[in-house]
Design a protein around this motif. Structure first.
Motif, mmCIF file in Angstrom:
data_model
loop_
_atom_site.group_PDB
_atom_site.id
_atom_site.type_symbol
_atom_site.label_atom_id
_atom_site.label_comp_id
_atom_site.label_asym_id
_atom_site.label_seq_id
_atom_site.Cartn_x
_atom_site.Cartn_y
_atom_site.Cartn_z
ATOM 1 N N ALA A 1 0.340 -4.089 -18.529
ATOM 2 C CA ALA A 1 -0.603 -3.581 -17.524
ATOM 3 C C ALA A 1 -0.183 -4.184 -16.186
ATOM 4 O O ALA A 1 0.702 -5.043 -16.143
ATOM 5 C CB ALA A 1 -2.036 -3.990 -17.877
ATOM 6 N N HIS A 2 -0.816 -3.741 -15.104
ATOM 7 C CA HIS A 2 -0.521 -4.350 -13.801
ATOM 8 C C HIS A 2 -1.820 -4.775 -13.140
ATOM 9 O O HIS A 2 -2.868 -4.171 -13.366
ATOM 10 C CB HIS A 2 0.280 -3.396 -12.904
ATOM 11 C CG HIS A 2 -0.414 -2.117 -12.537
ATOM 12 N ND1 HIS A 2 -1.197 -1.999 -11.412
ATOM 13 C CD2 HIS A 2 -0.443 -0.903 -13.134
ATOM 14 C CE1 HIS A 2 -1.659 -0.758 -11.328
ATOM 15 N NE2 HIS A 2 -1.225 -0.071 -12.364
ATOM 16 N N TYR A 3 -1.732 -5.832 -12.335
ATOM 17 C CA TYR A 3 -2.940 -6.348 -11.681
ATOM 18 C C TYR A 3 -2.953 -6.096 -10.187
ATOM 19 O O TYR A 3 -3.895 -6.499 -9.504
ATOM 20 C CB TYR A 3 -3.154 -7.836 -12.002
ATOM 21 C CG TYR A 3 -1.956 -8.732 -11.822
ATOM 22 C CD1 TYR A 3 -1.031 -8.878 -12.858
ATOM 23 C CD2 TYR A 3 -1.745 -9.437 -10.645
ATOM 24 C CE1 TYR A 3 0.074 -9.703 -12.706
ATOM 25 C CE2 TYR A 3 -0.640 -10.274 -10.491
ATOM 26 C CZ TYR A 3 0.273 -10.392 -11.533
ATOM 27 O OH TYR A 3 1.366 -11.199 -11.384
ATOM 28 N N LEU B 1 -10.244 1.651 -12.458
ATOM 29 C CA LEU B 1 -9.571 2.525 -13.412
ATOM 30 C C LEU B 1 -8.077 2.199 -13.522
ATOM 31 O O LEU B 1 -7.482 2.323 -14.585
ATOM 32 C CB LEU B 1 -9.724 3.995 -12.982
ATOM 33 C CG LEU B 1 -11.149 4.543 -12.871
ATOM 34 C CD1 LEU B 1 -11.146 5.905 -12.199
ATOM 35 C CD2 LEU B 1 -11.800 4.659 -14.246
ATOM 36 N N ASP B 2 -7.489 1.823 -12.390
ATOM 37 C CA ASP B 2 -6.033 1.670 -12.296
ATOM 38 C C ASP B 2 -5.686 0.279 -11.799
ATOM 39 O O ASP B 2 -5.624 0.043 -10.609
ATOM 40 C CB ASP B 2 -5.488 2.748 -11.349
ATOM 41 C CG ASP B 2 -3.975 2.720 -11.241
ATOM 42 O OD1 ASP B 2 -3.331 2.060 -12.066
ATOM 43 O OD2 ASP B 2 -3.442 3.357 -10.328
ATOM 44 N N THR B 3 -5.372 -0.652 -12.703
ATOM 45 C CA THR B 3 -5.632 -0.576 -14.120
ATOM 46 C C THR B 3 -6.119 -1.933 -14.598
ATOM 47 O O THR B 3 -5.673 -2.459 -15.590
ATOM 48 C CB THR B 3 -4.409 -0.056 -14.924
ATOM 49 O OG1 THR B 3 -4.793 0.144 -16.269
ATOM 50 C CG2 THR B 3 -3.214 -0.999 -14.863
ATOM 51 N N LYS B 4 -7.015 -2.535 -13.769
ATOM 52 C CA LYS B 4 -7.613 -3.801 -14.208
ATOM 53 C C LYS B 4 -8.467 -3.570 -15.450
ATOM 54 O O LYS B 4 -8.718 -4.495 -16.216
ATOM 55 C CB LYS B 4 -8.419 -4.431 -13.068
ATOM 56 C CG LYS B 4 -7.513 -5.070 -12.008
ATOM 57 C CD LYS B 4 -8.262 -5.661 -10.865
ATOM 58 C CE LYS B 4 -7.307 -6.321 -9.875
ATOM 59 N NZ LYS B 4 -7.963 -6.634 -8.590
ATOM 60 N N ASP C 1 3.264 -5.604 -9.102
ATOM 61 C CA ASP C 1 3.720 -4.682 -8.039
ATOM 62 C C ASP C 1 4.012 -3.276 -8.568
ATOM 63 O O ASP C 1 4.924 -2.613 -8.083
ATOM 64 C CB ASP C 1 4.958 -5.246 -7.332
ATOM 65 C CG ASP C 1 6.212 -5.126 -8.196
ATOM 66 O OD1 ASP C 1 6.082 -5.145 -9.443
ATOM 67 O OD2 ASP C 1 7.302 -4.981 -7.625
ATOM 68 N N GLU C 2 3.224 -2.838 -9.559
ATOM 69 C CA GLU C 2 3.449 -1.500 -10.105
ATOM 70 C C GLU C 2 3.316 -0.442 -9.017
ATOM 71 O O GLU C 2 4.066 0.531 -8.978
ATOM 72 C CB GLU C 2 2.454 -1.221 -11.250
ATOM 73 C CG GLU C 2 2.779 0.017 -12.071
ATOM 74 C CD GLU C 2 2.105 1.293 -11.602
ATOM 75 O OE1 GLU C 2 2.363 2.359 -12.179
ATOM 76 O OE2 GLU C 2 1.313 1.257 -10.643
ATOM 77 N N GLU C 3 2.368 -0.653 -8.124
ATOM 78 C CA GLU C 3 2.131 0.346 -7.073
ATOM 79 C C GLU C 3 3.229 0.310 -6.002
ATOM 80 O O GLU C 3 3.234 1.119 -5.089
ATOM 81 C CB GLU C 3 0.752 0.128 -6.436
ATOM 82 C CG GLU C 3 -0.415 0.114 -7.428
ATOM 83 C CD GLU C 3 -0.683 1.463 -8.092
ATOM 84 O OE1 GLU C 3 0.038 2.436 -7.787
ATOM 85 O OE2 GLU C 3 -1.597 1.540 -8.935
ATOM 86 N N ARG C 4 4.131 -0.679 -6.118
ATOM 87 C CA ARG C 4 5.291 -0.756 -5.213
ATOM 88 C C ARG C 4 6.572 -0.670 -6.031
ATOM 89 O O ARG C 4 7.542 -1.364 -5.745
ATOM 90 C CB ARG C 4 5.278 -2.067 -4.423
ATOM 91 C CG ARG C 4 4.034 -2.297 -3.603
ATOM 92 C CD ARG C 4 4.149 -1.665 -2.244
ATOM 93 N NE ARG C 4 3.024 -2.020 -1.412
ATOM 94 C CZ ARG C 4 2.413 -1.141 -0.611
ATOM 95 N NH1 ARG C 4 2.797 0.110 -0.572
ATOM 96 N NH2 ARG C 4 1.415 -1.543 0.134
ATOM 97 N N ASP D 1 1.105 1.194 -22.687
ATOM 98 C CA ASP D 1 0.851 1.054 -21.249
ATOM 99 C C ASP D 1 -0.220 2.075 -20.864
ATOM 100 O O ASP D 1 -0.643 2.887 -21.682
ATOM 101 C CB ASP D 1 2.159 1.316 -20.466
ATOM 102 C CG ASP D 1 2.058 0.942 -18.989
ATOM 103 O OD1 ASP D 1 1.078 0.283 -18.584
ATOM 104 O OD2 ASP D 1 2.978 1.298 -18.233
ATOM 105 N N GLU D 2 -0.646 2.030 -19.606
ATOM 106 C CA GLU D 2 -1.540 3.057 -19.085
ATOM 107 C C GLU D 2 -0.780 4.396 -19.052
ATOM 108 O O GLU D 2 0.394 4.448 -19.355
ATOM 109 C CB GLU D 2 -1.979 2.680 -17.666
ATOM 110 C CG GLU D 2 -0.792 2.589 -16.711
ATOM 111 C CD GLU D 2 -1.166 2.416 -15.252
ATOM 112 O OE1 GLU D 2 -2.283 2.779 -14.863
ATOM 113 O OE2 GLU D 2 -0.327 1.920 -14.492
ATOM 114 N N GLY D 3 -1.449 5.457 -18.614
ATOM 115 C CA GLY D 3 -0.786 6.764 -18.510
ATOM 116 C C GLY D 3 -1.812 7.859 -18.687
ATOM 117 O O GLY D 3 -2.471 8.244 -17.735
HETATM 118 ZN ZN LIG Z 1 -1.538 2.028 -12.528
#
Ligand SMILES: [Zn+2]
Length: 510
Positions: A131-133, A163-166, A197-200, A225-227
């Motif tokens: 997951a990413h924080y 929702l994304d994604t804590k 840094d998933e969003e980057r 993972d999320e998705g």
């Molecule tokens: Zn995400």
């Protein structure tokens, strides 16, 4: 005369084949049928719905609020960090003491932390949860509540990252904490790896973590993972929420189109101007989308919804071999559906001069392409060049962005394009079992992820990737992801915790 007889026999045969396929597929698909894929969750210790009567007294609720209240926005500048990222890691180490006793936390830097929870069977391949924080930035003025206060209103927690994604990250931590507190040990080694840094792009987080595991020689059976989610009302014809588990993921490439010309005064424009040449090229791209292709995974998805839709629609979906050439034209009118069966080309940036009375020396456009599994970035580049068919337009990869090829069903064996028996897909059986327990009545179907997730960085060290977040969302709730007033229901949060507990208790099934 004879030819008429042959045509008659042919038509009758086609009708018989269509009817047989239709009636066979009216039974639930092998993927979704509980009788064919036995998942015994009688061992699961949690009830399907675990929202406490007073969440305000519940530590799991407070920890979630703490996590949501941290503004973990990762700076775009790769030389910088955000102190909240480190604080979030400290929160994970401090707030989950029972898990901390059985699983050592390993902090790489602000962008990467991982845990190893030793299991009973060392010889079995481990399983990885990621997951990413980090969260995307907010437009604070458009929010009803402070996006980092985690306000509870009518059963929903409002916060950026809810929702994304804590959600997946904290629900997973709650599950491992609850299991560790009662002395549970997983069937095999379980790893948790979280990126900041998933969003980057995930290059400082997930990619570093994946490289570390590769160097250690660790290879996973599957990772989650999320998705996708449990989509409620996204496909109205199905009349049921659908639990979509994305088994493949599209790739990503940015192409840049450049047309040069001699700069000069705008009072003496040339006969053929760069802007006009670029305009013609963009029009060619807009008019001729890339070839549609039905992925085996999407074919199985369509087959899976045959029992859920009305008879005429079911008849068509059961016979895609015959109706696909027609059907893709109808489905293609819907942008969401069209993205599921072709590489898309989105014109995202168009730029030229910046002074109104000067001819620019060049004009440029950026085409953001999402590549269907089975194709490659260089195919897309060639196809775009072919559509434009004009040597004055230079087409190349954008130098500032990485190219991500799609992630296919079995990342280590990309030539295997289909999986007939889902039991052959690592992780499918336990994930499906946990979904069935906590989202009763929702068919579980394979799907394609059209966006990017951190999981792609792990493709070389895992046999399979499943992308699924255990939450039921309507299309309007899904729109809040990266949008304003992002929120999550407590029902989703607690169902998520219960889902991960059931899953961890049953990973021996994979
Ligand atoms: Zn995400």
């Amino acid at each position: 005369m004879y030819s008429l007889v042959f045509v008659g026999i042919g038509v009758t045969l086609v009708i018989i084949i269509c009817l047989v396929r239709f009636f066979l597929l009216r039974k639930p698909l092998k993927y979704a049928d509980p009788n064919l894929v036995q998942t015994d969750l009688s061992d699961s210790s949690v009830s399907p719905n675990g929202v406490p009567s007073d969440p305000l007294d519940d530590p799991a609720f407070h920890r979630f609020r703490m996590a949501l209240a941290m503004p973990t926005v990762t700076p775009e500048d790769k030389a910088r960090t955000n102190p909240w990222l480190k604080r979030f890691q400290e929160f994970l180490v401090e707030e989950y003491p029972a898990f901390g006793k059985v699983a050592q936390a390993n902090v790489v830097d602000d962008f990467a932390i991982w845990f190893k929870w030793p299991g009973k069977n060392e010889e079995k391949k481990p399983v990885l949860f990621i997951a990413h924080y980090d969260v995307v930035p907010v437009n604070e003025k458009a929010w009803t509540h402070d996006p980092f206060e985690a306000v509870l209103e009518e059963g929903y927690l409002y916060a950026r990252g809810a929702l994304d994604t804590k959600f997946t990250l904290v629900a997973l931590m709650e599950a491992v904490e609850a299991l560790a507190a009662r002395g549970f040990q997983p069937d095999r080694d379980v790893y948790l790896a979280f990126g900041g840094d998933e969003e980057r792009n995930g290059t400082r987080g997930a990619q570093v973590l994946a490289n570390h595991f590769a160097e250690e020689g660790i290879r996973f059976s599957w990772l989650l993972d999320e998705g996708s989610v449990v989509a409620d009302g996204s496909l109205k014809a199905a009349r049921k929420p659908l639990a979509l588990v994305a088994l493949e993921e599209k790739g990503y490439v940015n192409l840049v189109l450049t047309v040069k010309q001699a700069p000069g005064h705008s009072s003496r424009p040339p006969g053929v101007q760069a802007g006009a040449v670029l305009g013609k090229a963009l029009s060619a791209i807009g008019k001729r989308p890339l070839r549609p292709r039905l992925l085996p995974v999407m074919k199985r998805f369509f087959q899976g919804i045959v029992p859920l839709v009305d008879r005429p629609t079911g008849f068509i979906l059961a016979n895609l071999w015959l109706f696909w050439p027609l059907l893709h034209r109808v489905l293609g009118r819907n942008a969401t559906l069209a993205a599921l069966f072709r590489t898309t080309m989105a014109i995202t940036i168009v730029k030229g001069g910046n002074t109104e009375n000067v001819l620019p020396d060049q004009v440029q456009a950026v085409i953001n392409c999402r590549i269907l599994p089975g194709e490659h970035a260089h195919d897309v580049l060639e196809q775009v060049k072919k559509r434009i068919g004009d040597k004055r337009v230079a087409v190349d990869y954008h130098p500032d962005f990485l190219v991500d090829d799609p992630v296919s069903l079995f990342p280590g064996n990309p030539e295997i394009r289909d999986v007939k028996d889902p039991r052959d897909f690592p992780g499918w059986v336990p994930v499906k079992g946990a979904i069935e327990r906590h989202f009763p009545g929702c068919p579980v179907l394979p799907f394609l992820n059209t966006a990017l997730t951190d999981s792609r960085h792990y493709r070389s060290i895992t046999d399979a990737i499943l992308r699924f977040a255990p939450m039921k969302l309507s299309p309007r709730e899904i729109d809040r992801i990266h949008g304003d007033d992002e929120r999550i229901s407590l029902e989703n949060y607690y169902t998520g915790i219960a889902f991960y507990i059931s899953l961890l208790e049953n990973i021996s099934d994979s």
